[in-house]
Design a protein around this motif. Sequence first.
Motif, PDB file in Angstrom:
ATOM      1  N   GLY A 196       0.731  -1.198   0.097  1.00 49.32           N
ATOM      2  CA  GLY A 196      -0.039   0.122   0.039  1.00 49.32           C
ATOM      3  C   GLY A 196       0.743   1.188   0.059  1.00 49.32           C
ATOM      4  O   GLY A 196       1.996   1.175   0.180  1.00 49.32           O
ATOM      5  N   HIS A 197       0.254   2.431  -0.203  1.00 54.48           N
ATOM      6  CA  HIS A 197       1.022   3.724  -0.581  1.00 54.48           C
ATOM      7  C   HIS A 197       0.413   4.885   0.296  1.00 54.48           C
ATOM      8  O   HIS A 197      -0.882   4.722   0.303  1.00 54.48           O
ATOM      9  N   LEU A 198       1.338   5.530   1.113  1.00 59.65           N
ATOM     10  CA  LEU A 198       1.001   6.794   1.658  1.00 59.65           C
ATOM     11  C   LEU A 198       1.450   7.774   0.505  1.00 59.65           C
ATOM     12  O   LEU A 198       2.612   8.093   0.356  1.00 59.65           O
ATOM     13  N   LEU A 199       0.379   8.698   0.351  1.00 59.68           N
ATOM     14  CA  LEU A 199       0.816   9.979  -0.476  1.00 59.68           C
ATOM     15  C   LEU A 199       0.415  11.145   0.054  1.00 59.68           C
ATOM     16  O   LEU A 199      -0.560  11.261   0.646  1.00 59.68           O
ATOM     17  N   ILE A 200       1.223  11.924   0.653  1.00 57.19           N
ATOM     18  CA  ILE A 200       1.230  13.143   1.649  1.00 57.19           C
ATOM     19  C   ILE A 200       1.815  14.440   0.802  1.00 57.19           C
ATOM     20  O   ILE A 200       2.907  14.411   0.288  1.00 57.19           O
ATOM     21  N   ASP A 259       4.527  23.328 -12.537  1.00 57.81           N
ATOM     22  CA  ASP A 259       3.454  23.919 -12.908  1.00 57.81           C
ATOM     23  C   ASP A 259       2.549  24.067 -12.145  1.00 57.81           C
ATOM     24  O   ASP A 259       1.801  25.308 -12.037  1.00 57.81           O
ATOM     25  N   LEU A 260       2.302  23.295 -11.302  1.00 59.63           N
ATOM     26  CA  LEU A 260       1.269  23.249 -10.189  1.00 59.63           C
ATOM     27  C   LEU A 260       1.650  23.904  -8.721  1.00 59.63           C
ATOM     28  O   LEU A 260       1.116  24.116  -7.778  1.00 59.63           O
ATOM     29  N   ASP A 261       3.116  23.937  -8.685  1.00 61.39           N
ATOM     30  CA  ASP A 261       3.915  24.256  -7.403  1.00 61.39           C
ATOM     31  C   ASP A 261       3.463  23.509  -6.619  1.00 61.39           C
ATOM     32  O   ASP A 261       3.118  23.818  -5.448  1.00 61.39           O
ATOM     33  N   ALA A 262       3.344  22.033  -6.757  1.00 62.93           N
ATOM     34  CA  ALA A 262       3.018  20.842  -6.020  1.00 62.93           C
ATOM     35  C   ALA A 262       4.044  19.905  -5.672  1.00 62.93           C
ATOM     36  O   ALA A 262       4.992  19.896  -6.459  1.00 62.93           O
ATOM     37  N   THR A 263       4.143  19.635  -4.345  1.00 62.98           N
ATOM     38  CA  THR A 263       5.053  18.722  -3.810  1.00 62.98           C
ATOM     39  C   THR A 263       4.356  17.357  -3.151  1.00 62.98           C
ATOM     40  O   THR A 263       3.505  17.867  -2.354  1.00 62.98           O
ATOM     41  N   ALA A 264       4.803  16.306  -3.123  1.00 61.39           N
ATOM     42  CA  ALA A 264       4.169  15.121  -2.855  1.00 61.39           C
ATOM     43  C   ALA A 264       5.411  14.081  -2.198  1.00 61.39           C
ATOM     44  O   ALA A 264       6.295  14.032  -2.978  1.00 61.39           O
ATOM     45  N   VAL A 265       5.178  13.501  -1.167  1.00 59.86           N
ATOM     46  CA  VAL A 265       6.236  12.466  -0.763  1.00 59.86           C
ATOM     47  C   VAL A 265       5.404  11.189  -0.657  1.00 59.86           C
ATOM     48  O   VAL A 265       4.196  11.110  -0.214  1.00 59.86           O
ATOM     49  N   ILE A 266       5.820  10.136  -1.198  1.00 58.72           N
ATOM     50  CA  ILE A 266       5.129   8.764  -1.465  1.00 58.72           C
ATOM     51  C   ILE A 266       5.924   7.835  -0.608  1.00 58.72           C
ATOM     52  O   ILE A 266       7.028   7.787  -1.011  1.00 58.72           O
ATOM     53  N   GLY A 267       5.070   7.173   0.400  1.00 56.61           N
ATOM     54  CA  GLY A 267       5.783   6.154   1.027  1.00 56.61           C
ATOM     55  C   GLY A 267       5.162   4.687   0.787  1.00 56.61           C
ATOM     56  O   GLY A 267       3.860   4.983   0.419  1.00 56.61           O
ATOM     57  N   THR A 268       5.839   3.672   0.653  1.00 54.06           N
ATOM     58  CA  THR A 268       5.054   2.342   0.188  1.00 54.06           C
ATOM     59  C   THR A 268       5.555   1.184   1.125  1.00 54.06           C
ATOM     60  O   THR A 268       6.764   1.138   1.506  1.00 54.06           O
ATOM     61  N   ARG A 269       4.476   0.500   1.676  1.00 56.95           N
ATOM     62  CA  ARG A 269       4.902  -0.512   2.636  1.00 56.95           C
ATOM     63  C   ARG A 269       5.321  -1.734   1.780  1.00 56.95           C
ATOM     64  O   ARG A 269       4.869  -2.068   0.787  1.00 56.95           O
ATOM     65  N   ALA A 270       6.276  -2.504   2.150  1.00 55.52           N
ATOM     66  CA  ALA A 270       6.910  -3.381   1.495  1.00 55.52           C
ATOM     67  C   ALA A 270       5.582  -4.553   1.424  1.00 55.52           C
ATOM     68  O   ALA A 270       4.888  -4.731   2.072  1.00 55.52           O
TER      69      ALA A 270
END
Length: 267
Positions: free
Chosen positions: A221-225, A253-264
């Motif tokens: 599963g993925h955490l998108l923050i 373009d959107l001035d957007a940043t995300a960090v994605i974490g993924t569980r093994a």
Amino acid sequence: MSRFSSSTPAPDVVARLRAAGCVFAEDEAELIAATARTPEELAAMVERRVSGRPLEHVLGWAEFLGLRLVVEPGVFVPRPRTGFLIGQAVALARDLPGTPVVLDLCCGTGAMGAALAAGLARRVELHAADRDPAAVRCARRNLPGGHVYEGDLYEPLPATLKGRIDLLVVSPPYVPSASVGLLPPEARLYEPLAALDGGEDGLDVVRRVIAGAPEWLAPGGHLLIETSERQAAETARAVERAGLAARATGSDDLDATAVIGTRATAT
């Protein structure tokens, strides 16, 4: 009696909005005129907008990724840049088997959950949570097929969700406390402080979200923050400390940043 209808706003409405500093006065006037049901309501809506209230609070709705979402006064207004995070989530969902389980945490109006469900060409099991009662009311109207909970982060979620969430999308408060006063008046005066103020470095809520995520995510599963570019490195480090694989991504373009974490995945 015929229903009031005014799709073409009077020039004085445009002039008042422009004098109040509304950059897109003509567009806003058209939206207000199209939404108002009576001349009296039109006048009241114009007055509220001229006084500085966010257009979305005046209209009672916000547009987000092609969806029209209910927004009550005092509720956080979904930002266009958050569409980048939804695009990332939709791309990740393509590799998920079965019916994805989605959690929109710090959900506000439920915009992220609604847009993610709309962006996937299949059914999802949708959950959302927020601590603000007004936001929860909006989310329940915007997510008629979802489950919306009121409470602090993971606290109100049913225990049966633990280890089942495929996509955990979060747009938490991440403005450093000292910077809240620099926000535009529309946000600073009319949106809830709890949806903006992220503490001394802006990451107080972010760290709590990350710390709790592993026990709720399904294997793979993925955490998108959502965060800011200057906070991305520390956010990614927090994700790694929680035992998730981390990567940062963004859109100029959107001035957007995300960090994605993924569980093994399970072995």
